[in-house]
Design a protein around this motif. Structure first.
Motif, PDB file in Angstrom:
ATOM      1  N   VAL A   4       0.814  -1.215   0.000  1.00 21.81           N
ATOM      2  CA  VAL A   4       0.000   0.000   0.000  1.00 21.81           C
ATOM      3  C   VAL A   4       0.851   1.272   0.000  1.00 21.81           C
ATOM      4  O   VAL A   4       0.444   2.278  -0.574  1.00 21.81           O
ATOM      5  CB  VAL A   4      -1.028   0.025   1.155  1.00 21.81           C
ATOM      6  CG1 VAL A   4      -2.042  -1.079   0.990  1.00 21.81           C
ATOM      7  CG2 VAL A   4      -0.363  -0.060   2.496  1.00 21.81           C
ATOM      8  N   ALA A   5       2.021   1.228   0.622  1.00 23.19           N
ATOM      9  CA  ALA A   5       2.886   2.410   0.632  1.00 23.19           C
ATOM     10  C   ALA A   5       3.386   2.734  -0.769  1.00 23.19           C
ATOM     11  O   ALA A   5       3.600   3.901  -1.105  1.00 23.19           O
ATOM     12  CB  ALA A   5       4.062   2.209   1.577  1.00 23.19           C
ATOM     13  N   ASP A   6       3.541   1.708  -1.609  1.00 20.09           N
ATOM     14  CA  ASP A   6       3.953   1.944  -2.997  1.00 20.09           C
ATOM     15  C   ASP A   6       2.778   2.453  -3.824  1.00 20.09           C
ATOM     16  O   ASP A   6       2.944   3.286  -4.701  1.00 20.09           O
ATOM     17  CB  ASP A   6       4.484   0.648  -3.621  1.00 20.09           C
ATOM     18  CG  ASP A   6       5.697   0.116  -2.883  1.00 20.09           C
ATOM     19  OD1 ASP A   6       6.619   0.920  -2.612  1.00 20.09           O
ATOM     20  OD2 ASP A   6       5.715  -1.079  -2.558  1.00 20.09           O
ATOM     21  N   LEU A   7       1.587   1.927  -3.552  1.00 17.96           N
ATOM     22  CA  LEU A   7       0.402   2.308  -4.318  1.00 17.96           C
ATOM     23  C   LEU A   7      -0.090   3.709  -3.962  1.00 17.96           C
ATOM     24  O   LEU A   7      -0.570   4.434  -4.823  1.00 17.96           O
ATOM     25  CB  LEU A   7      -0.717   1.299  -4.082  1.00 17.96           C
ATOM     26  CG  LEU A   7      -0.456  -0.099  -4.629  1.00 17.96           C
ATOM     27  CD1 LEU A   7      -1.474  -1.071  -4.082  1.00 17.96           C
ATOM     28  CD2 LEU A   7      -0.474  -0.080  -6.139  1.00 17.96           C
ATOM     29  N   LEU A   8      -0.008   4.052  -2.682  1.00 15.74           N
ATOM     30  CA  LEU A   8      -0.441   5.371  -2.211  1.00 15.74           C
ATOM     31  C   LEU A   8       0.658   5.965  -1.326  1.00 15.74           C
ATOM     32  O   LEU A   8       0.517   6.046  -0.101  1.00 15.74           O
ATOM     33  CB  LEU A   8      -1.752   5.255  -1.424  1.00 15.74           C
ATOM     34  CG  LEU A   8      -2.998   4.868  -2.213  1.00 15.74           C
ATOM     35  CD1 LEU A   8      -4.186   4.658  -1.286  1.00 15.74           C
ATOM     36  CD2 LEU A   8      -3.319   5.912  -3.260  1.00 15.74           C
ATOM     37  N   PRO A   9       1.774   6.388  -1.942  1.00 18.30           N
ATOM     38  CA  PRO A   9       2.870   6.907  -1.123  1.00 18.30           C
ATOM     39  C   PRO A   9       2.493   8.163  -0.345  1.00 18.30           C
ATOM     40  O   PRO A   9       2.986   8.391   0.751  1.00 18.30           O
ATOM     41  CB  PRO A   9       3.988   7.187  -2.133  1.00 18.30           C
ATOM     42  CG  PRO A   9       3.325   7.222  -3.461  1.00 18.30           C
ATOM     43  CD  PRO A   9       2.075   6.400  -3.356  1.00 18.30           C
ATOM     44  N   GLU A  10       1.610   8.969  -0.922  1.00 17.08           N
ATOM     45  CA  GLU A  10       1.094  10.142  -0.209  1.00 17.08           C
ATOM     46  C   GLU A  10      -0.367   9.872   0.077  1.00 17.08           C
ATOM     47  O   GLU A  10      -1.139   9.564  -0.828  1.00 17.08           O
ATOM     48  CB  GLU A  10       1.255  11.401  -1.053  1.00 17.08           C
ATOM     49  CG  GLU A  10       2.719  11.763  -1.249  1.00 17.08           C
ATOM     50  CD  GLU A  10       2.899  13.075  -1.963  1.00 17.08           C
ATOM     51  OE1 GLU A  10       1.987  13.929  -1.877  1.00 17.08           O
ATOM     52  OE2 GLU A  10       3.945  13.244  -2.596  1.00 17.08           O
ATOM     53  N   CYS A  11      -0.725   9.966   1.356  1.00 20.13           N
ATOM     54  CA  CYS A  11      -2.102   9.639   1.716  1.00 20.13           C
ATOM     55  C   CYS A  11      -2.612  10.607   2.780  1.00 20.13           C
ATOM     56  O   CYS A  11      -1.838  11.292   3.434  1.00 20.13           O
ATOM     57  CB  CYS A  11      -2.200   8.196   2.198  1.00 20.13           C
ATOM     58  SG  CYS A  11      -1.226   7.835   3.659  1.00 20.13           S
TER      59      CYS A  11
END
Length: 159
Positions: A4-11
């Motif tokens: 998930v950190a790669d898919l949504l690095p800024e959240c």
């Protein structure tokens, strides 16, 4: 594999939970995916307007989450939409529309001393300011219960 950190690095919202369990990662992960919801989880899902499923894996597939990645020790799911609208179903993760959020969650099992570390991380990113404000209002109410559900899922996988 992308998490998930790669898919949504800024959240806008991120939530992570973990639990150490005995056994090897593949068995612990299979137990996690197969675990049925306990009565507390069933009640919380019902209050949110969601139906419980016979297992955690069936919950994700039955509520419109798209499988973004899968291995014997990791599952990444996602979707986009307006979860604050109780009757709106999730759309595909890549479908970014104004007024929506993209959300991704992963479940994973990693070797750890004496067993396995099971974890889940959820990330949510809004497409614009109105969606961000709407989701943050929603998350103030739902977030603590969502965290409780995730902790109970992890606990259910422990023998």
């Amino acid at each position: 594999m992308a998490g998930v950190a790669d898919l949504l690095p800024e959240c806008d919202v991120s939530s992570r939970h973990e639990r150490h369990v005995p056994g090897d990662p593949e068995r612990a992960f299979a137990a996690l995916l197969a675990s049925p919801p306990d009565p507390v989880v069933r009640a919380l899902l019902r209050l949110r307007g969601l139906r419980a499923a016979p297992s955690l894996e069936a919950f994700f597939s039955g509520h419109g989450f798209e499988v973004l990645a899968r291995t014997p020790t990791e599952l990444v799911v996602g979707g986009s939409g307006r979860p604050w609208r109780l009757t709106e179903r999730l759309r595909p993760f890549a479908e970014e529309r104004p007024g929506t959020v993209r959300l991704a969650a992963d479940l994973r099992a990693e070797p750890a001393p004496g067993g396995t570390l099971l974890s889940t991380e959820t990330r949510v990113a809004a497409t614009d300011d109105p969606a961000r404000r709407a989701f943050k209002r929603y998350w103030r109410v739902v977030g603590p219960f969502s965290a409780l559900i995730r902790r109970r899922w992890l606990r259910a996988a422990a023998p």
